[in-house]
Design a protein around this motif. Structure first.
Motif, PDB file in Angstrom:
ATOM      1  N   LEU A  92       0.776  -1.022  -0.035  1.00  0.00           N
ATOM      2  CA  LEU A  92       0.112   0.081   0.177  1.00  0.00           C
ATOM      3  C   LEU A  92       0.891   1.243  -0.127  1.00  0.00           C
ATOM      4  N   MET A  93       1.786   1.172  -0.778  1.00  0.00           N
ATOM      5  CA  MET A  93       2.690   2.529  -0.926  1.00  0.00           C
ATOM      6  C   MET A  93       2.821   2.924  -2.492  1.00  0.00           C
ATOM      7  N   THR A  94       2.350   4.151  -2.662  1.00  0.00           N
ATOM      8  CA  THR A  94       2.569   4.432  -3.982  1.00  0.00           C
ATOM      9  C   THR A  94       3.871   4.635  -4.280  1.00  0.00           C
ATOM     10  N   GLU A  96       5.341   7.383  -5.409  1.00  0.00           N
ATOM     11  CA  GLU A  96       5.639   8.867  -4.979  1.00  0.00           C
ATOM     12  C   GLU A  96       5.919   8.536  -3.609  1.00  0.00           C
ATOM     13  N   GLU A  97       5.295   7.606  -2.754  1.00  0.00           N
ATOM     14  CA  GLU A  97       5.786   7.659  -1.231  1.00  0.00           C
ATOM     15  C   GLU A  97       7.153   6.764  -1.173  1.00  0.00           C
ATOM     16  N   VAL A  98       7.125   6.006  -1.988  1.00  0.00           N
ATOM     17  CA  VAL A  98       8.499   5.174  -2.145  1.00  0.00           C
ATOM     18  C   VAL A  98       9.734   6.278  -2.410  1.00  0.00           C
ATOM     19  N   MET A 101      10.522   8.591   0.535  1.00  0.00           N
ATOM     20  CA  MET A 101      11.604   7.940   1.554  1.00  0.00           C
ATOM     21  C   MET A 101      13.005   8.458   1.388  1.00  0.00           C
ATOM     22  N   VAL A 121      11.233  15.255  -4.715  1.00  0.00           N
ATOM     23  CA  VAL A 121      10.485  14.264  -5.159  1.00  0.00           C
ATOM     24  C   VAL A 121      10.197  14.246  -6.664  1.00  0.00           C
ATOM     25  N   ALA A 134       3.556   8.496 -10.379  1.00  0.00           N
ATOM     26  CA  ALA A 134       3.547   8.783  -9.038  1.00  0.00           C
ATOM     27  C   ALA A 134       2.547   8.511  -8.101  1.00  0.00           C
ATOM     28  N   GLY A 135       1.284   8.264  -8.445  1.00  0.00           N
ATOM     29  CA  GLY A 135       0.428   7.693  -7.663  1.00  0.00           C
ATOM     30  C   GLY A 135      -0.070   6.483  -7.924  1.00  0.00           C
ATOM     31  N   ASP A 137       0.319   2.320  -7.166  1.00  0.00           N
ATOM     32  CA  ASP A 137       0.908   1.699  -6.254  1.00  0.00           C
ATOM     33  C   ASP A 137       2.235   0.742  -6.692  1.00  0.00           C
ATOM     34  N   ARG A 153      14.297   7.425  -5.981  1.00  0.00           N
ATOM     35  CA  ARG A 153      14.292   7.460  -4.583  1.00  0.00           C
ATOM     36  C   ARG A 153      15.769   7.709  -4.236  1.00  0.00           C
TER      37      ARG A 153
END
Lengths: 430, 385
Positions: A92-94, A96-98, A101, A121, A134-135, A137, A153
């Motif tokens: 459950l990480m997009t 973008e979230e990765v 980090m 980012v 980006a959005g 999963d 990243r």
């Protein structure tokens, strides 16, 4: 000493046991260093050591003239970013979230992203051409997309040194090329120093400013790709003696015939036996079998000129003679290799593309100095081999003035009643 | 470079369409988080009310509210003034049978269930992130087996010598057993490089403890075996205010600490290698993680016995509802969600076959196991599409 990244007297290994010793290399800022070497040689061990994932056994690693062992984890994270071989599956990480980090060493203790972080980012995603991911999963991405996101990243960690362990593994050819293009761009336009390991020698030569060959318990070679692999250059004519180097155009030397000491093994890749070379054709030989030695290849070969790999050549008395040239022969050679029929071929100019493959696959290559008409001497050599063969293959090369002896070879075969097949007949089966 | 912008990959766009609008997904998930938190809080209030309301003695909802209000009012006043309102407080608490049931039985019980349930969920979540393994739970490191072993030894061998065992002794025994195993796992965590090896160590240590327990049982009399079995089924019955205080004193700081390490925890989602490269001090973080989650589950085990499945199921439910695995969201939400889950399960445990009470583990497993199976299958399918 303006080396940005430098190791001195470095020994690396696991649990205090040295695997590779005396690594002393240095590269300037914005350069790309590639580690090549066989599986299990310790490429990853070196990469893990310079990123402090493994404790150093001996020696030092310095970046920007500072010993990395003195850095806190946070300082280290701001200087060095990695792309690992670990297959990660964050849930459950997009993307973008990765990527975000990577801002870890810059954010506050709750990991709150400032507008500057968000900008970094966004910029990193754009740099790897993954803005539209980006959005999405992370778990739903393809291998190529994942690798780009992981690279983003690392980029948004804004490191001086970027370390990548086999970043092209699992990638198809297009994604390999795209990834390496991005690395090149980073090195040139952002001044990021890049250290990576690759299994693709051909790509390694093309992307790297420096190559490091890892083999055994030491570094087998370090330097520019040209220094390490001889640039993969084609055999070049040079005047026989070094002293005569300045005397006239290179081609002239071949004309000054005479039985000069031209050892067959100094001509092509190792393993090409019984090379029949025009007398008096001294060739300067780049180190063309460096790869075979580095990887202990016992069969098959790697052509550094094109980065192409040939499988093991059929061994034994030549049963077929391929009259080739102009690239027509390559398909026939590979077909014979698949059928495991030893063959001889000729008469070839060394600057013919057929020559590159013939040298790897053929038992006998009859060749002649380039830019010269073929001579009776080579025809005699070729005819002798041809007459001992079971059949002859006419690759279909057009016969002109310079290679008229090839036409004569085919005529000779027919005259003596030796079967002559075309390339397509060969493909259909004999 | 302009040419390059076109060489992007389109093979996966079917699942995540749109580009520019998707970028601000951070705001969306934060909004979702607030909504989910509000929803769970409402559920928690509802479950607490139901819990005090329902039972063998029925107490009208209005009475519950009034008594609770007075209790809180006088309790606070008593606390502030240093005992001047003790009489009024006593009147409210012990004034009637109903108020006694409410204040000394149901209320501590449900509060204990809420706090311990939340603690279990957070403990489980920590281990799932730490081991990157969806079925890692609070007891995967052998904590419940260790607790059971020491409780077993206490019941079987010490009970005869020191006479009657107080419940407090069992709580200490369980806590001791949990910490013993934690210490063993901690020692290994410094030696073992691979995380999954650590998981294996935990499971093996658990088996070892079970073997020791079984060995003890062989020489035990039937009475002690029954006691041990009862203990290992887990229950919130017999909860009193002291239990609630102890649980709160351990669990609240524990959960707050977990929330404070949300940042490195998030880095762990990418694996230990990446976490280290981003500046996480891996070795000390391992110790912190194991200590924290063990402390939480040890507290639960000591006060209510091993309660299965809350630690595995609740974090899954929470993440699925939040559609995010951001630790700073999941930790508070899991805590609340675990509380709700346990309070409801306890309600079912004590009312379904009343007056017979089910073990809390029975109810949590019946609800938890199908949930976990469903979610794992659903998520796998989602990722494969």
């Amino acid at each position: 000493m303006n080396h940005y990244f430098e190791t001195s007297g470095l020994s690396v290994g696991y649990n205090g046991k040295t695997l590779i010793r005396d690594i002393c290399v240095g590269i300037e800022k914005g350069k790309i260093l590639t580690l090549i070497g066989p599986n299990g040689a310790g490429k990853s061990t070196i990469l893990k050591s310079v990123t402090k994932q493994l404790a150093l056994i001996h020696g030092t690693v310095s970046i920007a003239s500072k010993d990395i062992s003195e850095w806190s984890p946070k300082e280290m994270a701001r200087q060095v970013a990695v792309v690992l071989t670990d297959r990660i599956r964050p849930e459950l990480m997009t993307s973008e979230e990765v990527v975000a980090m990577g801002r870890y060493p810059y954010t506050n203790m709750f990991g709150k992203l400032t507008p500057k972080d968000t900008e970094a980012v966004r910029d990193a995603l754009a740099r790897v051409h993954a803005t539209e991911l980006a959005g999405q999963d992370f778990g739903t991405l393809s291998d190529g997309q994942r690798q780009r996101v992981l690279l983003a990243r690392a980029i948004c960690q804004e490191p001086g040194v970027l370390v990548l362990d086999e970043p092209t593994a699992y990638l198809d050819i297009r994604h390999k090329v795209e990834l390496l293009d991005i690395l090149r761009d980073l090195a040139q336009n952002r001044g990021t120093t890049i250290i990576l390991s690759l299994h693709e020698i051909d790509l390694a030569m093309k992307i790297s400013d420096y190559l490091m060959c890892v083999k055994g318990d030491t570094i087998a070679a370090f330097g520019t790709p040209e220094e390490v692999l001889g640039g993969g250059g084609i055999a070049v004519f040079r005047p026989a003696g070094r002293a005569a180097e300045s005397s006239g155009p290179a081609g002239c030397a071949a004309a000054s015939s005479g039985p000069a000491g031209c050892a067959a093994e100094s001509f092509g890749p190792a393993g090409v036996g019984n090379m029949i070379v025009a007398p008096g054709a001294p060739f300067e030989t780049p180190d063309r079998n460096a790869i075979e030695r580095l990887y202990d290849m016992e069969s098959g070969s790697c052509n550094l000129l094109f980065g192409s790999i040939e499988l093991a050549k059929p061994l034994g008395r030549p049963r077929a003679f391929v009259v080739a040239g102009c690239g027509y022969g390559i398909a026939c050679y590979r077909l014979l290799q698949k059928k495991n029929i030893p063959f001889a071929t000729g008469i070839l100019f060394p600057n013919d593309v057929d020559y590159q493959v013939a040298a790897a696959l053929s038992d006998h290559v009859v060749c002649t100095p380039p830019f010269e008409e073929m001579s009776q001497a080579q025809f005699d050599d070729a005819a002798q081999i041809l007459l001992a063969c079971d059949f002859v293959v006419d690759a279909g090369t057009p016969v002109g003035t310079l290679n008229k002896y090839n036409g004569k070879l085919l005529g000779l075969a027919r005259e003596r009643g030796i079967a002559v097949y075309s390339g397509s007949e060969l493909r259909k089966g004999l | 470079m302009t040419r390059k912008t076109q060489t992007t990959d389109h093979s996966g766009t079917s699942t995540g369409v749109g580009s520019a609008g998707r970028f601000s997904s951070g705001v969306g998930s934060a909004g979702r988080f607030s909504a989910v938190m509000a929803g769970i809080s409402a559920l928690l209030v509802l479950s607490l009310i139901l819990n005090v309301n329902i039972g063998s003695v029925h107490i009208a909802a209005g009475d519950v509210l009034a008594m609770t209000w007075n209790g809180i009012r006088y309790g606070l006043a008593d606390l502030v003034t240093g005992g001047r309102y003790a009489e009024q407080l006593n009147a409210v608490v012990n004034g009637s049978t109903q108020s006694q049931i409410l204040f000394s039985i149901r209320m501590p019980r449900m509060l204990l269930a809420a706090v311990l349930g939340g603690a279990l969920a957070v403990s489980g979540y920590l281990l799932q992130v730490f081991f990157r393994n969806p079925i890692a739970g609070p007891f995967v490191l052998g904590i419940s087996s260790g607790a059971k072993m020491v409780v077993g030894i206490t019941l079987i061998f010490l009970a005869g010598r020191i006479g009657n065992l107080s419940p407090l002794t069992l709580i200490f025994a369980a806590f001791l057993g949990s910490l013993l195993i934690t210490a063993v796992v901690l020692v290994f965590s410094q030696k073992v490089r691979n995380m999954s090896m650590l998981l294996v160590v935990g499971i093996m240590v658990g088996y070892l403890c079970s073997a020791v327990t079984d060995f003890c049982i062989t020489f035990a009399n039937d009475h002690d075996v029954v006691n041990l079995t009862n203990w290992s089924m887990g229950t919130f019955s017999g909860a009193n205010w002291d239990h609630v205080k102890t649980a709160a004193l351990i669990c609240f700081p524990g959960v707050i600490a977990a929330f404070l390490i949300a940042k490195p925890l998030a880095a762990y989602a990418l694996g230990e290698g990446y976490a280290q490269s981003m500046g996480v001090r891996v070795k000390s973080f391992r110790v912190l993680m194991i200590l924290l989650s063990s402390l939480l589950s040890a507290c639960v085990t000591a006060l209510a016995g091993p309660i299965s499945f809350v630690g595995i199921a609740v974090p899954h439910i929470t993440r699925t509802v939040l559609k995010s695995s951001k630790p700073s969201f999941v930790i508070p939400a899991s805590f609340l969600c675990g509380g709700v889950f346990c309070v409801f399960c306890d309600l079912i445990a004590r009312t379904l076959f009343s007056p017979v009470e089910l073990a809390i583990g029975t109810v949590t497993s019946v609800f938890g196991a199908p949930v976990v199976i469903y979610m794992m299958v659903a998520r796998r399918r989602m990722q494969e599409d």
